[in-house]
Structure formats: structure tokens, C-alpha cells
Design an enzyme around this catalytic site. Structure first.
Site, PDB file in Angstrom:
ATOM      1  N   LYS A 184      -0.544 -28.131 -12.444  1.00  0.00           N
ATOM      2  CA  LYS A 184      -1.945 -27.711 -12.487  1.00  0.00           C
ATOM      3  C   LYS A 184      -2.750 -28.531 -13.505  1.00  0.00           C
ATOM      4  O   LYS A 184      -2.210 -29.412 -14.144  1.00  0.00           O
ATOM      5  CB  LYS A 184      -2.012 -26.201 -12.768  1.00  0.00           C
ATOM      6  CG  LYS A 184      -1.310 -25.366 -11.668  1.00  0.00           C
ATOM      7  CD  LYS A 184      -2.124 -25.222 -10.405  1.00  0.00           C
ATOM      8  CE  LYS A 184      -1.397 -24.786  -9.160  1.00  0.00           C
ATOM      9  NZ  LYS A 184      -0.717 -23.511  -9.103  1.00  0.00           N
TER      10      LYS A 184
HETATM   11  C1  LIG Z   1      -0.156 -22.288  -8.250  1.00  0.00           C
HETATM   12  C2  LIG Z   1      -0.899 -21.190  -7.571  1.00  0.00           C
HETATM   13  C3  LIG Z   1      -0.640 -19.839  -7.831  1.00  0.00           C
HETATM   14  C4  LIG Z   1       0.525 -19.389  -8.646  1.00  0.00           C
HETATM   15  O1  LIG Z   1       0.525 -19.929  -9.912  1.00  0.00           O
HETATM   16  P1  LIG Z   1       1.850 -19.804 -10.801  1.00  0.00           P
HETATM   17  O2  LIG Z   1       1.335 -20.034 -12.194  1.00  0.00           O
HETATM   18  O3  LIG Z   1       2.779 -20.866 -10.338  1.00  0.00           O
HETATM   19  O4  LIG Z   1       2.409 -18.450 -10.623  1.00  0.00           O
HETATM   20  C5  LIG Z   1      -1.447 -18.888  -7.255  1.00  0.00           C
HETATM   21  N1  LIG Z   1      -2.447 -19.220  -6.437  1.00  0.00           N
HETATM   22  C6  LIG Z   1      -2.724 -20.505  -6.145  1.00  0.00           C
HETATM   23  C7  LIG Z   1      -3.869 -20.816  -5.244  1.00  0.00           C
HETATM   24  C8  LIG Z   1      -1.943 -21.531  -6.680  1.00  0.00           C
HETATM   25  O5  LIG Z   1      -2.179 -22.800  -6.367  1.00  0.00           O
END
Ligand SMILES: *Cc1c(COP(=O)(O)O)cnc(C)c1O
Length: 385
Positions: A184
Site C-alpha cells: 500500500k
Molecule cells: C488491501 C485492502 C484491504 C485489506 O487491507 P489489509 O490491511 O491487508 O487487511 C481492504 N480493502 C481493500 C480495498 C484493499 O485493497
């Protein structure tokens, strides 16, 4: 051809993060502690929000947010057919029933008109996703929410830097959920953050994110002396560690620099592929800021002479890591079986999910890496590859 594999979504970890993690280790304070509190303060300040709760993933953030709405079994929450499964699973875990709306075919964001069509007397909330970092059209969404008395959760996993008409993503609905997963825009390895202006909801989510123990349990290992804690609900173990926050504190300082770098890569891709028959992302909407989390091309077999699923291994063979964000939710067998969702009912999300390929878009990319990605895509799509 490159000699090393270009890992998709690889974060840029710099010396300050390494020093800060080492500091946690030297102090032997690796669990939840001062660095987590610092990161909560810094992140809330960056977003201009009063209250934050750090957790160990955005998935946890979404689950706690759904719980904080006190949904009853049979209540419905409308979310998007084009998202990561965690958005949907969070609704299921809260005991409510997820309902999907299709997306706008240009933005890939939830279509307000389709939300309206799917509302029933049981609808209690909306869970919207700012897809790829592009702001959802929040004015009509909030108008629907007001008219039907619905809570709004914003899944901002892609959208740390996103704004909509001068407002921050995560500050338009009731609760905003952020991800610091390894790919991210700000990373802590695993990690998440919940933001809200509703202090009671944040307090409740903090309790539910730490076993359901009374609020001051967070401070029970500090030097202010032992305190009894009391269990006031059956909660979860979703707290962030200082070793994770150690990364986040320094990553967050560079969030704008990294955004600029990804924007430059984005512009290079847009120019380099302009003459190809692949579909490219629409320009960001006026008066919004795109977080540039994912850059995806659409590979329609009839137009490109190669299918998306054929192109994926061709990119890997050229040592370029790619992603698919995402197969649409109604494509997955669990949801088909348990909710009866049929791909034909969500044509925009399903078509997009069958054509999309995400290309590397990370501040770690060198100019040479970007050149290699461009060359691979051009060769494959023009039949040279
Ligand atoms: C990555 C993601 C999540 C989950 O995030 P984590 O921190 O890995 O639990 C939820 N929603 C979207 C749209 C994502 O891209």
C-alpha cells in the site's frame, strides 16, 4: 530483458525506518506502546481528523467498523462488486448481510444509481471503496445515506492521499479505514488505521480491538503502575505493534514525496501506452485528488489480440511482476453459493475484473524499471513479445 524479477508493489524502506525498528528492539518494547500512539497522532494530523485507532490490518479496521454500527442479523450493508474480499467479509462477520452494487464503467467506483436500486427496508449502511485511489462520487452517496438514514464506512485502503471536493477520504462518511499492508501507499508490513469524528465509536472500536477489555487496558504495561482491567465485551486481538508503527511513522513523513513519484510514473505509463489498444485509467475527476495506488491497463482480447489471462504469464516471463485488482466479487464460489450472486448482474465490475492488469507503481521503481515495464507491455500488445 532484465536480469532480476521486478516484484509487484515493492515498498521503499529507508534508513529511518530501519533505525526506528532497531530502537524498538533495543528498548525491548516491541508490542503496543509509544510508537503506536505517535503514529496514531501523526496519521490523524495528516488527515486532519480528531480520533484514530491503530490496528493490525485494514481488514480488522473494517470488521471493527461494521461492529461499531451495531448491526442486527438480517440488516443489509451495500458495498461494491469491485473490491478486495475483505470489504465484503467484514460485513459478513458483523452478522449483517452484504448486498453488492455494480460500479461505474469509467471510474470502477460504486455507482450511486445502482446503490439506490438495491436499497430495501433492511438496508442500514453503505461500505464504499475509493478504488485504486480514485475518490468515489461522495455527494450523491451521502445524499442517499441521508435520505435513507444509512451509516457510511469508507474503505480507504487505496486512498490515504485521496481528497474529494476539499474533503479527505475517510472524513466524508462516518468511519474511514486505512491499510498499511506491504504493497500500500504507506507500509508497516501489516497494519491499519481507523479514523472517525465520533469519539464514542473510536472508543468502542479500541475496546473491541483489544479483547473487549476496558479502555485503560492499553496503558496497563506502562510505568504508571499496575492497573486491573475489566472485560466488558467479547472482543478481538487487533492491536498494532510498536515495530509496525516504527515503519509507519517514517513512511508517513514521505507520503507526499512518494505520491509525487507515483504520479510521475503514472504519467509516463499514460504517454507510453496512448497509442496502444489497451484501456487506460480515466483522468482524475475535477476537484478531487487521486492517490495513484494502482495503475491498471484493460486488455480486451478482441481489441488487443491477446487475452488478459494470456498476458499475465507473458509479463512474468519478461520478469515483470503484475497484479489483478480484482476478479469481481460475484466471480468467487463462496459468495455465489451463499449469497446467490451471479456475475451477469454486475456486468461492469465483472468485465473490468476479467480485463484488468495492474502494473508496478511504487516509489521504489527506477527509471529503468519503468522502461522495462513499458517495453514489455508494448512488445506483448503489438505482437512482438
Ligand atoms: C488491501 C485492502 C484491504 C485489506 O487491507 P489489509 O490491511 O491487508 O487487511 C481492504 N480493502 C481493500 C480495498 C484493499 O485493497
Amino acid at each position: 530483458m532484465r536480469d532480476t524479477f521486478l516484484v509487484f508493489g515493492q515498498p521503499l524502506i529507508e534508513q529511518a525506518e530501519m533505525d526506528e525498528v532497531l530502537d524498538s528492539m533495543k528498548r525491548a518494547w516491541i508490542g503496543t506502546g509509544p510508537k503506536v500512539h505517535q503514529f496514531e497522532k501523526d496519521f490523524a494530523a495528516y488527515k486532519g481528523m480528531p480520533y484514530a485507532a491503530a490496528v493490525n490490518s485494514c481488514t480488522a479496521a473494517l470488521q471493527l467498523s461494521c461492529l461499531a454500527l451495531d448491526l442486527a442479523r438480517g440488516d443489509e450493508v451495500i458495498t461494491t462488486a469491485m473490491t478486495f474480499c475483505a470489504s465484503v467479509n467484514a460485513i459478513i462477520h458483523s452478522g449483517a448481510t452484504p448486498v453488492l452494487a455494480d460500479v461505474d464503467p469509467v471510474t470502477q467506483n460504486i455507482d450511486p444509481a445502482d446503490i439506490e436500486r438495491r436499497i430495501t427496508p433492511r438496508t442500514k449502511a453503505l461500505l464504499v471503496v475509493h478504488f485504486a485511489g480514485r475518490a468515489c462520487d461522495m455527494d450523491p452517496i451521502m445524499d442517499i445515506a441521508r435520505r435513507h438514514n444509512l451509516a457510511v464506512i469508507e474503505d480507504c485502503a487505496h486512498a490515504i492521499e485521496t481528497t474529494y471536493k476539499g474533503r479527505q477520504a475517510g472524513d466524508i462518511g462516518d468511519i474511514g479505514c486505512f491499510s498499511f499492508y506491504a504493497t500500500k501507499n504507506v507500509v508497516t508490513g501489516e497494519g491499519g488505521m481507523i479514523l472517525s469524528r465520533d469519539k464514542a465509536k473510536i472508543d468502542r472500536m479500541k475496546i473491541m480491538g483489544l479483547h473487549g477489555m476496558s479502555a485503560d487496558a492499553w496503558a496497563r504495561f506502562s510505568d504508571s503502575g499496575y492497573k486491573h482491567y475489566y472485560v466488558v465485551d467479547h472482543g478481538f486481538k487487533y492491536n498494532m505493534m510498536d515495530m509496525q508503527a516504527a515503519l509507519g511513522i517514517h513512511q508517513l513523513k514521505r507520503v507526499e514525496d512518494y505520491w509525487k513519484r507515483r504520479e510521475a510514473v503514472w504519467q509516463r505509463y499514460m504517454q507510453a501506452f496512448a497509442d496502444l489498444p489497451v484501456g487506460l485509467p480515466a483522468a482524475p475527476e475535477p476537484d478531487t485528488r487521486h492517490a495513484y495506488h494502482l495503475f491498471a491497463i484493460r486488455v480486451n482480447e478482441a481489441r488487443c489480440g491477446v487475452s488478459r489471462d494470456a498476458m499475465l504469464p507473458m509479463m512474468t516471463a519478461r520478469k515483470i511482476g503484475v497484479g489483478v485488482h480484482y476478479l469481481a466479487i460475484p466471480e468467487h464460489p463462496y459468495y455465489q453459493k451463499n449469497y446467490g450472486w451471479n456475475p451477469d448482474d454486475y456486468p461492469n465490475a465483472v468485465t473490468y475484473g476479467r480485463e484488468t492488469i495492474s502494473l508496478p507503481l511504487s516509489p521504489k521503481l527506477s527509471e529503468q524499471d519503468v522502461d522495462d515495464v513499458i517495453e514489455a507491455v508494448r512488445d506483448i500488445v503489438t505482437g512482438k513479445g
